[in-house]
Write a protein that holds these residues in place. Structure first.
Motif, mmCIF file in Angstrom:
data_model
loop_
_atom_site.group_PDB
_atom_site.id
_atom_site.type_symbol
_atom_site.label_atom_id
_atom_site.label_comp_id
_atom_site.label_asym_id
_atom_site.label_seq_id
_atom_site.Cartn_x
_atom_site.Cartn_y
_atom_site.Cartn_z
ATOM 1 N N MET A 138 -2.944 11.928 6.900
ATOM 2 C CA MET A 138 -3.351 10.485 6.135
ATOM 3 C C MET A 138 -2.232 9.542 5.506
ATOM 4 O O MET A 138 -1.100 10.088 5.379
ATOM 5 N N ASP A 139 -2.460 8.248 5.893
ATOM 6 C CA ASP A 139 -1.396 7.412 5.813
ATOM 7 C C ASP A 139 -1.373 7.086 4.175
ATOM 8 O O ASP A 139 -2.191 7.370 3.414
ATOM 9 N N GLN A 140 -0.505 6.127 3.963
ATOM 10 C CA GLN A 140 -0.092 5.459 2.511
ATOM 11 C C GLN A 140 -1.327 4.867 2.038
ATOM 12 O O GLN A 140 -2.102 5.026 0.892
ATOM 13 N N LYS A 141 -2.347 4.157 2.860
ATOM 14 C CA LYS A 141 -3.193 3.379 2.484
ATOM 15 C C LYS A 141 -4.365 4.196 1.896
ATOM 16 O O LYS A 141 -5.101 4.201 0.789
ATOM 17 N N GLU A 142 -4.607 5.253 2.707
ATOM 18 C CA GLU A 142 -5.787 6.243 2.342
ATOM 19 C C GLU A 142 -5.163 6.928 1.056
ATOM 20 O O GLU A 142 -6.044 7.322 0.389
ATOM 21 N N GLN A 143 -4.148 7.363 0.935
ATOM 22 C CA GLN A 143 -3.727 8.020 -0.283
ATOM 23 C C GLN A 143 -3.763 7.184 -1.597
ATOM 24 O O GLN A 143 -4.491 7.674 -2.361
ATOM 25 N N LEU A 144 -3.446 5.848 -1.422
ATOM 26 C CA LEU A 144 -3.672 4.997 -2.344
ATOM 27 C C LEU A 144 -5.079 4.758 -2.742
ATOM 28 O O LEU A 144 -5.605 4.929 -4.009
ATOM 29 N N LEU A 145 -6.086 4.697 -1.606
ATOM 30 C CA LEU A 145 -7.473 4.493 -1.858
ATOM 31 C C LEU A 145 -8.102 5.764 -2.429
ATOM 32 O O LEU A 145 -8.881 5.774 -3.487
ATOM 33 N N LEU A 146 -7.712 6.976 -2.400
ATOM 34 C CA LEU A 146 -8.063 8.038 -2.970
ATOM 35 C C LEU A 146 -7.799 8.142 -4.511
ATOM 36 O O LEU A 146 -8.269 8.602 -5.127
ATOM 37 N N GLU A 147 -6.538 7.574 -4.744
ATOM 38 C CA GLU A 147 -6.070 7.514 -6.189
ATOM 39 C C GLU A 147 -7.001 6.490 -6.860
ATOM 40 O O GLU A 147 -7.265 6.642 -7.997
#
Length: 429
Positions: A1-10
């Motif tokens: 999982m990349d940083q964008k996906e981690q951000l979107l989950l937050e």
């Protein structure tokens, strides 16, 4: 999982919390306990009820919203609140069916506090806006989906079909913006597209195959008609055309509505994917990208409310027949309304989630940052957002054209809900 996906989950958690803990509590008790229906005529700041009239357009949207919230498994919502949403949806649907439908005509435009319809509009009629037909259909259909009520879902389909027939026989009414006789608006086709998908989903879930197929046909009709308003070279969307569906060089004929454009395009993207029609998505996504480039205020941020088709302040000759409409466009063009920013946020996130287009993520992030620093109410006791600010950020409390005199929860809570659901569906944990 990349940083964008981690951000979107937050962000998914943030949007869910904002909806459930900040915005929904403001609206849950905005109801007429004595006569039925929802109060939506609040001032821009949300701290004062200015009218007890009930615009049917908003009544239908409230019912749809509460039904969708009750069904939304992606939301982190206490069961007690979910049950209240369910009660509001079914109670509101009873109100729609009892008071808001005029026999053999469609939905009323506005009711007084005692639920009596007003005569209004150029025809001095109860049914001044056929948009009400679509939003009431969406509300009844969503409530039928929620309660597994086939009769209600069929009623919603019949309202949708009636709205389509009004378009084909040129009797679809467009209050609050009434165009000169013979002119054609893109907005009815836009709403038809979204309504068809919403009711089709209810029909499919309840096994109503004939009605579901009818929704698909209505969507395709709406999509074909909507394509007449596309500007091929500029990849933009005209708001109105003349009686022959040709462009006009008057001020109102030249103007574009960026918020409508991005909202319509994501309607087309989602509905074409749902119904399995190819060839629409790519064109719609290109238009979203084009309008993002044209409509962003590079000095103060945010999406302009209206623009000339070449960008900047709307311009051109104000024809006599369009005077009131064009005056509103000039007056309000550089205001920042809350809902176009939300529609742009969601449309661009879809571009990233569906096509992995980095442009979509950049634009989504830009609109997210602007919306959440501009519109949330500093008065946390109020909760609901401030609807309109001028170009420099001051709240606008006077008349604004092109909208009902209401403050309803639709655009804000719908966007928050759809953001949560789209992230949940497209990003693997």
């Amino acid at each position: 999982m990349d940083q964008k996906e981690q951000l979107l989950l937050e962000r998914k958690k943030f949007y869910s919390r904002t909806l459930v803990e900040e915005i929904l509590p403001y609206w849950l008790n905005k109801i007429d306990r004595e006569n039925g229906g929802f109060y939506t005529c609040y001032n821009v700041l949300g701290d004062r009820l200015v009218s007890r009239d009930k615009y049917v357009w908003s009544q239908g949207r409230c019912v749809w919203l509460y039904a969708r919230l009750a069904l939304a498994s992606s939301l982190n919502m206490p069961e007690e609140i979910r049950n209240i949403c369910r009660e509001r949806a079914l109670w509101g649907c009873d109100f729609l069916e009892k008071y808001c439908l005029i026999e053999n005509q469609g939905a009323a435009y506005v009711l007084n506090e005692r639920n009596e319809p007003y005569r209004t509009g150029p025809e001095n009629d109860f049914c001044a806006s056929s948009f009400s037909d679509c939003f009431v259909a969406m509300g009844i259909g969503a409530a039928g989906r929620l309660d597994r009520d086939e009769a209600r879902v069929r009623k919603a389909f019949h309202l949708l079909r009636g709205a389509k027939e009004k378009l084909t026989n040129h009797s679809f009414r467009t209050a609050p913006d009434v165009l000169p006789k013979g002119w054609n608006s893109q907005a009815p086709y836009m709403i038809l597209i979204n309504t068809a998908q919403e009711i089709a989903q209810a029909c499919h879930e309840l096994g109503l195959k004939q009605e579901a197929f009818g929704c698909k046909e209505i969507f395709w009709y709406g999509a074909r008609m909507e394509s007449r308003y596309f500007m091929a070279e500029e990849r933009l969307l005209y708001e109105c055309l003349d009686e022959n569906f040709q462009t006009m060089e008057s001020l109102y004929g030249r103007h574009i509505h960026p918020g409508h454009t991005v909202e319509c395009m994501w309607f087309l993207i989602q509905a074409s994917r749902y119904f399995g029609f190819g060839g629409i998505e790519e064109r719609a996504w290109k238009i979203i990208k084009s309008i993002d480039d044209l409509a962003w205020d590079r000095q103060y941020g945010g999406m302009f409310y209206y623009l000339d088709k070449k960008g900047g302040m709307p311009r051109g000759e104000q024809w006599e027949m369009e005077q009131a409409l064009s005056e509103g466009v000039v007056r309000d063009w550089d205001n920042k309304m809350w809902w176009p920013q939300l529609e742009a946020m969601y449309a661009n996130l879809l571009g990233y989630l569906y096509y992995r287009d980095e442009f979509g993520f950049q634009e989504y992030e830009k609109y997210h940052q602007f919306a959440f620093r501009t519109f949330p109410n500093p008065d946390k006791e109020t909760g609901e957002w401030i609807q309109i600010r001028d170009r420099k950020g001051k709240p606008v409390t006077g008349e604004v054209g092109g909208r009902l005199p209401v403050k309803d929860p639709f655009h804000l809570m719908r966007t928050l809900l759809l953001l949560v659901e789209s992230i949940d569906e497209n990003i693997r944990k």
